[in-house]
Design a protein around this motif. Structure first.
Motif, PDB file in Angstrom:
ATOM      1  N   SER A  13       0.855  -1.187   0.000  1.00  0.00           N
ATOM      2  CA  SER A  13       0.000   0.000   0.000  1.00  0.00           C
ATOM      3  C   SER A  13       0.884   1.227   0.000  1.00  0.00           C
ATOM      4  N   LYS A  14       0.409   2.256  -0.672  1.00  0.00           N
ATOM      5  CA  LYS A  14       1.170   3.511  -0.673  1.00  0.00           C
ATOM      6  C   LYS A  14       0.227   4.700  -0.688  1.00  0.00           C
ATOM      7  N   TYR A  15       0.641   5.735   0.035  1.00  0.00           N
ATOM      8  CA  TYR A  15      -0.133   6.975   0.094  1.00  0.00           C
ATOM      9  C   TYR A  15       0.694   8.128  -0.414  1.00  0.00           C
ATOM     10  N   PHE A  16       0.029   9.077  -1.058  1.00  0.00           N
ATOM     11  CA  PHE A  16       0.636  10.391  -1.284  1.00  0.00           C
ATOM     12  C   PHE A  16      -0.061  11.350  -0.340  1.00  0.00           C
ATOM     13  N   TYR A  17       0.659  12.353   0.153  1.00  0.00           N
ATOM     14  CA  TYR A  17       0.097  13.251   1.168  1.00  0.00           C
ATOM     15  C   TYR A  17      -0.091  14.676   0.666  1.00  0.00           C
ATOM     16  N   ASP A  18       0.406  14.917  -0.558  1.00  0.00           N
ATOM     17  CA  ASP A  18       0.401  16.283  -1.048  1.00  0.00           C
ATOM     18  C   ASP A  18      -0.306  16.308  -2.396  1.00  0.00           C
ATOM     19  N   VAL A  20      -3.406  16.347  -0.887  1.00  0.00           N
ATOM     20  CA  VAL A  20      -4.265  15.757   0.151  1.00  0.00           C
ATOM     21  C   VAL A  20      -3.874  14.296   0.293  1.00  0.00           C
ATOM     22  N   LYS A  21      -4.212  13.683   1.425  1.00  0.00           N
ATOM     23  CA  LYS A  21      -3.885  12.274   1.610  1.00  0.00           C
ATOM     24  C   LYS A  21      -4.673  11.423   0.618  1.00  0.00           C
ATOM     25  N   PHE A  22      -3.957  10.544  -0.048  1.00  0.00           N
ATOM     26  CA  PHE A  22      -4.573   9.806  -1.150  1.00  0.00           C
ATOM     27  C   PHE A  22      -3.905   8.448  -1.237  1.00  0.00           C
ATOM     28  N   GLN A  23      -4.695   7.362  -1.210  1.00  0.00           N
ATOM     29  CA  GLN A  23      -4.101   6.026  -1.277  1.00  0.00           C
ATOM     30  C   GLN A  23      -3.941   5.621  -2.727  1.00  0.00           C
TER      31      GLN A  23
END
Ligand code: ATP
Ligand code: MG
Length: 226
Positions: A13-18, A20-23
């Motif tokens: 699993s990976k998220y981006f935070y910029d 907004v938080k987004f998986q």
């Protein structure tokens, strides 16, 4: 070795935070066997390149585990990963990233010089052999800017092969090529799997290309759907 898995991902699993938080990747599990030619397809933005970045150990910011040749690579240091990449993974991208200041031969030899497994003389011989297989032996002394797009991509493939990689990974390796050159690159990949048992994992938009690989992994919204 208990199995012939070259690459395995477990629950990535990976998220981006910029901004907004987004998986971007959701619990991805998959594996690639030795000698397989696998393509990854899916709509633009579904997470293909992000997944390939994780699998190639270039991005280490994720949850889950990645095994290369049954060895856990998750949690290793940048230095250890750089070595694993250089030794085990060959890369072919949409843009060739050849170094403009070196000729074709030197570009192909460079990852080998960095690894130091072969002498320069051996590397030169190996590089010429690969260029020959790709029908590029006459171009060895040219500079990258003296080549066509299709020729540059063939140099990038020769470079990817120089250290006898366990797996070749490509992100849109034919994305910048016309139909004729795309077919040529496909045929080269196919020949590598058939004759050398080379393992390949290729992200592509090209459905013709994907349909001719051994297995298609389809992604949607950060998940594998088939
Ligand atoms: N550095 C980043 N920061 C925030 N969001 C990102 C970043 N990189 C990619 N994304 C987002 O993550 C999603 C997946 O991107 P990715 O590049 O993996 O898609 P892709 O499937 O390779 O698409 P394409 O087929 O267009 O190359 C997209 O929604 C993208 O906007
Ligand atoms: Mg992409």
């Amino acid at each position: 070795m208990e199995n012939n898995k070259v690459l395995e991902a477990v629950g990535l699993s990976k998220y981006f935070y910029d901004p907004v938080k987004f998986q971007v990747l959701k619990e991805i599990s998959m594996s690639i066997n030795h000698g397989e030619f696998v393509s990854i397809v899916g709509k633009s933005g579904c997470g293909k390149s992000t997944l390939l970045y994780l699998l190639s150990t270039m991005d280490t910011d994720y949850d889950g585990e990645i095994f290369i040749h049954n060895e856990l690579v998750t949690g290793k240091t940048d230095k250890e990963l750089a070595l694993i990449r250089n030794e085990k993974i060959g890369f072919v991208f949409q843009f060739h990233y050849l170094l403009a200041e070196y000729n074709v031969l030197k570009n192909v030899m460079l990852p080998g010089m960095k690894l130091g497994k072969f002498t320069n003389q051996e590397l030169e011989h190996r590089a010429m052999e690969h260029l020959k297989t790709l029908d590029m032996q006459d171009q060895a002394l040219k500079m990258p800017n003296q080549l066509s797009g299709g020729q540059k991509q063939r140099v990038a493939i020769a470079r990817a092969l120089i250290n006898d990689p366990l797996i070749i990974m490509g992100d849109e390796p034919t994305g910048n090529l016309d139909k004729k050159n795309s077919d040529l690159v496909f045929d080269i990949f196919k020949k590598l799997t058939q004759e050398k048992n080379q393992t390949l994992l290729v992200v592509t938009h090209d459905t013709d290309f994907a349909e001719r690989t051994n297995r298609i992994i389809t992604m949607e919204d950060g998940s594998i759907i088939s």
